[in-house]
Design a protein around this motif. Structure first.
Motif, PDB file in Angstrom:
ATOM      1  N   TYR A 130       6.714   0.219  -4.417  1.00  0.00           N
ATOM      2  CA  TYR A 130       5.594  -0.364  -4.054  1.00  0.00           C
ATOM      3  C   TYR A 130       5.322  -1.810  -4.270  1.00  0.00           C
ATOM      4  O   TYR A 130       5.807  -2.462  -5.230  1.00  0.00           O
ATOM      5  N   ARG A 166       3.074  -5.499  -3.312  1.00  0.00           N
ATOM      6  CA  ARG A 166       1.868  -5.825  -2.734  1.00  0.00           C
ATOM      7  C   ARG A 166       2.048  -7.464  -2.767  1.00  0.00           C
ATOM      8  O   ARG A 166       1.544  -8.337  -3.534  1.00  0.00           O
ATOM      9  N   LEU A 220       2.510  -0.899   5.107  1.00  0.00           N
ATOM     10  CA  LEU A 220       1.181  -0.551   5.072  1.00  0.00           C
ATOM     11  C   LEU A 220       0.042  -1.483   5.479  1.00  0.00           C
ATOM     12  O   LEU A 220      -0.097  -2.264   4.593  1.00  0.00           O
ATOM     13  N   ALA A 221      -0.715  -1.107   6.348  1.00  0.00           N
ATOM     14  CA  ALA A 221      -1.847  -2.080   6.903  1.00  0.00           C
ATOM     15  C   ALA A 221      -3.211  -1.148   6.370  1.00  0.00           C
ATOM     16  O   ALA A 221      -3.235  -1.142   5.160  1.00  0.00           O
ATOM     17  N   GLY A 236      -3.365   2.122   6.503  1.00  0.00           N
ATOM     18  CA  GLY A 236      -2.864   3.267   5.950  1.00  0.00           C
ATOM     19  C   GLY A 236      -3.421   4.620   6.848  1.00  0.00           C
ATOM     20  O   GLY A 236      -3.368   5.518   6.451  1.00  0.00           O
ATOM     21  N   GLN A 237      -4.425   4.166   7.879  1.00  0.00           N
ATOM     22  CA  GLN A 237      -5.123   5.377   8.277  1.00  0.00           C
ATOM     23  C   GLN A 237      -3.897   6.153   9.198  1.00  0.00           C
ATOM     24  O   GLN A 237      -4.327   7.479   9.777  1.00  0.00           O
ATOM     25  N   ILE A 242      -0.492   6.871   5.751  1.00  0.00           N
ATOM     26  CA  ILE A 242      -0.671   7.757   4.923  1.00  0.00           C
ATOM     27  C   ILE A 242      -0.719   8.974   5.140  1.00  0.00           C
ATOM     28  O   ILE A 242       0.009  10.060   4.616  1.00  0.00           O
ATOM     29  N   PRO A 243      -1.603   9.552   6.326  1.00  0.00           N
ATOM     30  CA  PRO A 243      -1.219  10.864   6.780  1.00  0.00           C
ATOM     31  C   PRO A 243       0.202  11.357   7.114  1.00  0.00           C
ATOM     32  O   PRO A 243       0.270  12.529   6.742  1.00  0.00           O
ATOM     33  N   ASP A 259       2.586  -3.336   1.192  1.00  0.00           N
ATOM     34  CA  ASP A 259       1.289  -3.222   1.192  1.00  0.00           C
ATOM     35  C   ASP A 259       0.572  -4.559   1.764  1.00  0.00           C
ATOM     36  O   ASP A 259       0.691  -5.549   0.819  1.00  0.00           O
ATOM     37  N   SER A 297      -2.449  -5.414   2.269  1.00  0.00           N
ATOM     38  CA  SER A 297      -3.776  -5.621   2.072  1.00  0.00           C
ATOM     39  C   SER A 297      -4.355  -6.692   1.370  1.00  0.00           C
ATOM     40  O   SER A 297      -5.290  -7.327   1.422  1.00  0.00           O
ATOM     41  N   ARG A 298      -3.276  -7.328   0.642  1.00  0.00           N
ATOM     42  CA  ARG A 298      -3.830  -8.773  -0.014  1.00  0.00           C
ATOM     43  C   ARG A 298      -3.454  -9.906   0.661  1.00  0.00           C
ATOM     44  O   ARG A 298      -3.119 -11.023   0.032  1.00  0.00           O
ATOM     45  N   VAL A 357     -12.577   6.007   8.761  1.00  0.00           N
ATOM     46  CA  VAL A 357     -11.225   5.308   9.186  1.00  0.00           C
ATOM     47  C   VAL A 357     -11.396   3.860   9.838  1.00  0.00           C
ATOM     48  O   VAL A 357     -10.543   3.120   9.473  1.00  0.00           O
ATOM     49  N   ARG A 358     -12.591   3.513  10.468  1.00  0.00           N
ATOM     50  CA  ARG A 358     -12.583   2.432  10.838  1.00  0.00           C
ATOM     51  C   ARG A 358     -12.720   1.186   9.786  1.00  0.00           C
ATOM     52  O   ARG A 358     -12.838   0.091   9.944  1.00  0.00           O
ATOM     53  N   ALA A 359     -13.232   1.722   8.617  1.00  0.00           N
ATOM     54  CA  ALA A 359     -13.493   0.923   7.360  1.00  0.00           C
ATOM     55  C   ALA A 359     -12.300   0.223   6.696  1.00  0.00           C
ATOM     56  O   ALA A 359     -11.905  -0.810   6.265  1.00  0.00           O
ATOM     57  N   ARG A 360     -11.101   1.234   7.144  1.00  0.00           N
ATOM     58  CA  ARG A 360      -9.719   0.773   6.421  1.00  0.00           C
ATOM     59  C   ARG A 360      -8.860   0.394   7.669  1.00  0.00           C
ATOM     60  O   ARG A 360      -7.853  -0.350   7.475  1.00  0.00           O
ATOM     61  N   PRO A 385       2.716   4.890  -7.637  1.00  0.00           N
ATOM     62  CA  PRO A 385       2.188   4.435  -6.253  1.00  0.00           C
ATOM     63  C   PRO A 385       1.701   5.553  -5.222  1.00  0.00           C
ATOM     64  O   PRO A 385       0.977   5.230  -4.395  1.00  0.00           O
ATOM     65  N   ASP A 445      -5.449  18.040   4.964  1.00  0.00           N
ATOM     66  CA  ASP A 445      -4.245  17.520   4.802  1.00  0.00           C
ATOM     67  C   ASP A 445      -3.878  16.389   5.935  1.00  0.00           C
ATOM     68  O   ASP A 445      -2.819  15.700   6.063  1.00  0.00           O
ATOM     69  N   SER A 456      -6.510  13.679   7.087  1.00  0.00           N
ATOM     70  CA  SER A 456      -7.546  12.742   7.282  1.00  0.00           C
ATOM     71  C   SER A 456      -8.634  13.122   8.141  1.00  0.00           C
ATOM     72  O   SER A 456      -9.313  11.914   8.480  1.00  0.00           O
ATOM     73  N   ALA A 490     -17.833   0.362   0.953  1.00  0.00           N
ATOM     74  CA  ALA A 490     -17.885   1.202   2.140  1.00  0.00           C
ATOM     75  C   ALA A 490     -17.201   2.614   1.963  1.00  0.00           C
ATOM     76  O   ALA A 490     -16.438   2.768   1.211  1.00  0.00           O
ATOM     77  N   ALA A 491     -17.641   3.413   2.772  1.00  0.00           N
ATOM     78  CA  ALA A 491     -17.419   4.810   2.691  1.00  0.00           C
ATOM     79  C   ALA A 491     -15.892   4.787   3.297  1.00  0.00           C
ATOM     80  O   ALA A 491     -15.534   4.237   4.348  1.00  0.00           O
ATOM     81  N   VAL A 492     -14.967   5.421   2.447  1.00  0.00           N
ATOM     82  CA  VAL A 492     -13.568   5.769   2.935  1.00  0.00           C
ATOM     83  C   VAL A 492     -13.206   7.310   2.512  1.00  0.00           C
ATOM     84  O   VAL A 492     -13.828   7.852   1.827  1.00  0.00           O
ATOM     85  N   THR A 530      -7.093   9.268   1.933  1.00  0.00           N
ATOM     86  CA  THR A 530      -6.080   8.290   2.818  1.00  0.00           C
ATOM     87  C   THR A 530      -6.228   6.950   2.121  1.00  0.00           C
ATOM     88  O   THR A 530      -6.086   5.933   2.883  1.00  0.00           O
TER      89      THR A 530
END
Ligand SMILES: Cc1cc2nc3c(=O)[nH]c(=O)nc-3n(C[C@H](O)[C@H](O)[C@H](O)COP(=O)(O)OP(=O)(O)OC[C@H]3O[C@@H](n4cnc5c(N)ncnc54)[C@H](O)[C@@H]3O)c2cc1C
Ligand code: FES
Ligand code: FES
Lengths: 285, 178
Positions: A8, A10, A31-32, A34-35, A38-39, A53, A55-56, A106-109, B19, B41, B43, B55-57, B61
């Motif tokens: 990993y 970052r 990894l952006a 992850g929606q 990650i699945p 990743d 995200s930072r 999902v839209r939050a991430r 990780p 499995d 999402s 925020a809700a997540v 995922t």
């Protein structure tokens, strides 16, 4: 299930990210939000050696006004894109389509750039980027290059990004004149992907349609432009009859698949209906 | 292993995680916060919904390492000291659950929705919880519950968002600091 083990990284800048990708071995995944990633990692459809990743990397987030274009950072979340005042002012089509993506969690991430690079044929944002003639700014070990939307989407889940490269930002040209926009999406249940969707951008002049740009979602392995409809509408009178007649050629040049959600011929019918609705609304009728 | 610092339901934890550990597994297996459940499995179901930095997540995922430096609220920390948040109370009173499996996620998503839209229409409630699947109720009473909580929270003036005091006995290996 849980993902297979990975290294990993970052990074906090684009340069650091490019370096982490270069040093990550044979199978590196960025990894952006992850929606999508990650699945597929949970299902072990992807098992990268290294995950970088983003995200930072603060420089990849946010929307800015760059004179003749709106610039959307690749890591801007769907939530932040659809609530952004600049997006709402200059590219309401993006906000409208983004609101239909998935659900609030999902839209939050999930990110604008991630959805475009993922290039799912049923994804809502590629056809929108195509209809708006957006440009993709890509960073790689050799520096930066810009690719027009028409060349960015290459094939099923495949874009013009080369190994070792990153999508940095998306430039959306501001439109001059009187434009209307509409995204018409058809799906059967809330939160589901598009069975078919149509993104229409129309410039009106003296009761006529001066120019129409129409992007199609899920009518082939990549997003497509409905060129025959665009040609039929250029200079045409803005009336329900002309629009309905033009929309009849919306399936020309497309190659939709048959799957659990719909047969190909159903999609070919649906795209005509949705094109008529989207253009009618975008023309202000 | 990667070290993370994360505040969960008002308590700060420092932990080593792989990780690949999903946030939901970290919460359940390392912190013992089994109020947050896993329903799928892919999402899709939203049963695992928590709040991350407000925020809700879907915590299935998000990687636990991605919550490093962040603040997580789970269903267990929504109301202080064993009390009920107005949303929890409304689900109880309006019969917004049958088996209850979807409920923690439904409540966390609904609280997130009301933060953005304190006075939603019924269809806005339905859209707001489109990421949460319920196989039992048919959603009618869930929508009623969210509307009842919305009314109560509007009257009360603000949401009960202060994190709870949490008993960390379920995760004795964790060094907790306030
Ligand atoms: C339940 C559910 C429903 C959904 N419904 C819809 C829907 O209706 N419509 C829709 O359009 N989408 C939908 N999505 C997908 C969603 O839009 C995702 O946010 C999006 O596909 C991926 O964005 P991400 O930021 O999460 O990317 P990630 O999952 O992090 O990455 C996706 C891919 O892009 C690559 N990548 C990401 N960013 C970059 C970058 N800057 N440079 C280079 N490579 C990059 C990654 O390596 C990976 O291969 C849904 C997702 C879920 C889980
Ligand atoms: S368990 Fe997270 S969405 Fe189903
Ligand atoms: S109450 Fe059983 S799944 Fe919702």
């Amino acid at each position: 299930m849980i993902p297979a083990a990975f290294e990993y990284a970052r990074p906090t800048s684009v340069d650091e990210a490019l370096q982490a990708i270069a040093e990550g071995g044979d199978d590196v995944k960025v990894l952006a939000g992850g929606q999508s990633l990650i699945p597929v990692m949970r299902l072990r459809l992807a098992a990268p050696e290294t995950v970088v990743d983003l995200s930072r990397v603060a420089e990849l987030r946010g929307v800015r006004d760059d004179g003749d274009a709106l610039v959307i950072g690749a890591m801007t979340t769907h939530h932040d894109v659809m609530t952004d005042p600049l997006v709402q002012q200059y590219a309401p089509l993006i906000a409208e389509a983004t609101e239909t993506v998935a659900d609030r969690q999902v839209r939050a991430r999930g990110t604008f750039g991630g959805a475009l690079v993922h290039a799912d044929p049923a994804g809502d944002l590629p056809a929108v980027a195509l209809a708006l003639d957006a440009e993709f700014v890509i960073a790689g070990p050799e520096g930066r290059r810009t690719v027009p939307a028409a060349e960015f989407f290459v094939d099923y889940l495949t874009t013009a990004l080369e190994e070792g490269e990153l999508l940095v930002e998306i430039r959306v040209p501001k439109l001059a004149g009187e434009w209307g926009m509409r995204y018409e999406k058809f799906n059967r249940v809330a939160q589901a992907w598009s069975i078919v969707a149509v993104a229409a951008v129309v410039r009106r002049e003296n009761g006529h349609i001066a120019e129409a740009r129409i992007g199609l979602t899920n009518m082939g392995t990549t997003p497509l432009r409905a060129s025959a409809v665009e040609a039929a509408l250029a200079g045409a009178e803005a009336s329900p009859e002309t629009i309905a007649a033009a929309a009849r050629s919306a399936a020309e040049g497309t190659s939709p698949t048959s799957d659990l959600n719909a047969q190909a011929d159903y999609r070919e019918h649906l795209v005509q209906v949705l094109t008529r609705r989207a253009v009618t609304a975008a023309a202000g009728l | 292993m990667t070290q993370i610092n994360v505040r969960v339901d008002g308590v700060t934890y420092t932990d080593d995680v792989e990780p690949r550990t999903l946030l939901v597994h970290y919460l359940r297996e390392q912190l013992g916060k089994v109020g947050t459940v896993i329903g799928c499995d892919t999402s899709n179901c939203g049963a695992c919904t928590v709040h991350l930095d407000g925020a809700a997540v879907k915590s299935c995922t998000v990687l636990a390492v991605q919550a490093d430096g962040g603040e997580v609220t789970t269903i267990e920390g929504l109301a202080p000291n064993g009390g009920l948040h107005p949303m929890q109370k409304a689900f109880h009173e309006m019969h917004g659950l049958q088996c209850g499996y979807c409920t923690p996620g439904m409540i966390m998503a609904s609280v997130d929705l009301l933060k953005e839209n304190p006075d939603p229409s019924d269809s806005e409630v339905r859209e707001g919880i489109e990421g949460n699947l319920c196989r039992c109720t048919g959603y009618q009473n869930i929508v009623r519950a969210v509307q009842q909580a919305a009314g109560e929270m509007r009257t009360a003036g603000n949401g009960h968002t202060s994190p709870a005091e949490v008993d960390t006995a379920a995760a004795p290996h964790v060094a907790a600091q306030q």
